[in-house]
Design an enzyme around this catalytic site. Structure first.
Site, PDB file in Angstrom:
ATOM      1  N   LYS A 199       0.814  -1.218   0.000  1.00  0.00           N
ATOM      2  CA  LYS A 199       0.000   0.000   0.000  1.00  0.00           C
ATOM      3  C   LYS A 199       0.854   1.277   0.000  1.00  0.00           C
ATOM      4  O   LYS A 199       2.067   1.219   0.027  1.00  0.00           O
ATOM      5  CB  LYS A 199      -0.949  -0.025   1.207  1.00  0.00           C
ATOM      6  CG  LYS A 199      -1.955  -1.171   1.143  1.00  0.00           C
ATOM      7  CD  LYS A 199      -2.877  -1.018  -0.055  1.00  0.00           C
ATOM      8  CE  LYS A 199      -4.087  -1.924  -0.029  1.00  0.00           C
ATOM      9  NZ  LYS A 199      -3.826  -3.308  -0.438  1.00  0.00           N
TER      10      LYS A 199
HETATM   11  C1  LIG Z   1     -10.005  -2.345  -1.652  1.00  0.00           C
HETATM   12  C2  LIG Z   1      -9.416  -3.092  -0.498  1.00  0.00           C
HETATM   13  N1  LIG Z   1     -10.126  -3.221   0.627  1.00  0.00           N
HETATM   14  C3  LIG Z   1      -9.637  -3.874   1.695  1.00  0.00           C
HETATM   15  C4  LIG Z   1      -8.397  -4.449   1.672  1.00  0.00           C
HETATM   16  C5  LIG Z   1      -7.912  -5.202   2.872  1.00  0.00           C
HETATM   17  O1  LIG Z   1      -6.761  -4.648   3.397  1.00  0.00           O
HETATM   18  P1  LIG Z   1      -5.916  -5.460   4.486  1.00  0.00           P
HETATM   19  O2  LIG Z   1      -5.023  -6.389   3.744  1.00  0.00           O
HETATM   20  O3  LIG Z   1      -5.136  -4.391   5.209  1.00  0.00           O
HETATM   21  O4  LIG Z   1      -6.861  -6.147   5.380  1.00  0.00           O
HETATM   22  C6  LIG Z   1      -7.610  -4.346   0.526  1.00  0.00           C
HETATM   23  C7  LIG Z   1      -6.275  -4.967   0.493  1.00  0.00           C
HETATM   24  O5  LIG Z   1      -5.662  -5.193  -0.496  1.00  0.00           O
HETATM   25  C8  LIG Z   1      -8.127  -3.649  -0.592  1.00  0.00           C
HETATM   26  O6  LIG Z   1      -7.408  -3.528  -1.705  1.00  0.00           O
END
Ligand SMILES: Cc1ncc(COP(=O)(O)O)c(C=O)c1O
Length: 386
Positions: A188
């Site tokens: 990210k």
């Molecule tokens: C659009 C979106 N929502 C939620 C997430 C979930 O993030 P995390 O991996 O921090 O739980 C991601 C992760 O890639 C994402 O791209």
């Protein structure tokens, strides 16, 4: 064997980690305070200020942030939550974990964001909220979405996993609705390895999320082992183990200091790709709307499969063969077997999401890319599509 565009494999989404992060992590280890502590509190405050938000609570993923937002929003079993078909599975899983029902809506083929014109048709007496996803870092149409939420009295949760730097008409994403959920996963824009943050408009919501993120233990339970003296905690509800560690926050604090610098670096790469690929048989990401700030999280050209005669998956293989790591964001939610079985969704239900899902390729866009890396990605993509 024909030459490859790069000698060594270029990992997709490789993080930009500096010595400041390394020293801060070492400091946490040397002090022996690894778990939730003062560095998490400092990261929360820095992030809150950066987002110009009311309150910020750090957690261990965006998935956790979304799940806790559902609970704090008062979403009850059987409630319906509207969500775009083009998103990561965890956006939808968070709804299901709250025992609510995801209701998919197709996306706009140009912005790849939820199409507000299609939302109204999905609203029923059970609809309690909308999760909008600022896809790739592009702001959703927040005027239209907020209007719908106000009209139908819906909770608004913004999935800002891609949208740390994103703004809409001068306002920071994550602050439009009740909750904004952020990811600090390793690919990210700001990373902590794994990690997430909820920004909340109301203090009471933030306090509830803080409690829920640490077993349901009463406020500031993380301080119970600090030098102020042992503090008893009370379990006030059945919570989760979603807290962020100081080791993670140690990375995040310094990442956040470079958020602008890294944004500029990604924007530069984005513009170089746009210039280099404009004559290739692909559809480039559309320009950001003039009154918004794009987060430049994902660079996602769509392969013109009619012109090339090649499938997207062929392009993925060819890029990998050129030693360039690529991604797919995403295969639409309704095409995964679990959701098809559970909700009866089928191919053909959300044509725009499918059209994108068949063609999309994410190219490396990390600020850690060197000039040579960017040249190699350009050379590889040009070779593969020519
Ligand atoms: C659009 C979106 N929502 C939620 C997430 C979930 O993030 P995390 O991996 O921090 O739980 C991601 C992760 O890639 C994402 O791209």
């Amino acid at each position: 064997m024909p030459t490859r565009s790069k000698d060594r494999f270029l990992v997709f989404g490789a993080p930009d980690i500096g010595t400041a992060e390394i020293e801060e992590v070492v400091d946490s280890i040397q002090r022996g305070w690894l778990g939730t502590g003062p560095k998490v509190a400092a990261f929360e405050e820095a992030f809150r200020q950066y987002k110009e938000a009311g309150h910020a609570v750090a957690v261990n993923s965006c998935t956790a942030a979304l799940h806790l937002s559902m609970i704090a929003a008062g979403i009850a079993p059987g409630d319906e939550i509207i969500v775009p078909a083009m998103t990561f599975c965890s956006t939808v899983n968070a709804i299901i974990h709250a025992n609510a029902v995801p209701v998919l809506v197709d996306v706009d083929p140009t912005t790849m964001n939820i199409d507000p014109n299609q939302v109204a048709a999905k609203i029923t007496s059970k609809t309690k909220g909308i999760i909008c996803v600022h896809f790739a870092g592009r702001a959703c149409d927040m005027d239209a979405i907020c209007k719908i939420c106000n009209r139908y009295d819906l909770k608004l949760i913004e999935d800002c996993a891609h949208a740390i730097e994103t703004e809409y008409k001068g306002r920071k994403t994550g602050t439009f609705g009740d909750f904004g959920c952020f990811s600090f996963y390793v690919t990210k824009n700001v990373i902590t390895g794994e990690g997430g943050m909820v920004v909340a408009a109301k203090e009471s919501d933030a306090a509830r999320i803080k409690t829920l993120a640490l077993h349901g233990m009463s406020k500031d339970a993380w301080k119970r082992f600090a030098d102020e003296g042992y503090k008893h905690y009370q379990v006030v509800e059945c919570g989760f183990k979603y807290n962020m560690m100081d080791i993670q926050a140690a990375i995040g604090i310094h990442q956040l200091k470079r958020v602008e610098k890294n944004w500029i670096a990604r924007k530069k790469i984005w513009n170089r790709y746009n210039e280099a690929f404009k004559h290739l048989p692909c559809i480039l990401p559309s320009d950001p709307a003039s009154d918004t700030r794009h987060g430049y999280h994902l660079y996602t050209p769509l392969i013109d499969i009619d012109k090339t005669g090649r499938s997207r998956d062929w392009v993925l293989d060819a890029m990998t063969h050129e030693n360039i790591g690529v991604g797919v964001h995403y295969i639409p939610v309704h095409l995964h077997p679990f959701y098809q079985k559970e909700y009866g969704w089928e191919k053909g239900d959300f044509p725009h999401a499918e059209w994108i899902g068949d063609r999309t390729v994410s190219l490396p866009l990390s600020p850690a890319l060197t000039e040579q890396d960017v040249n190699d990605v350009i050379a590889a993509f040009t070779k593969v599509l020519t």
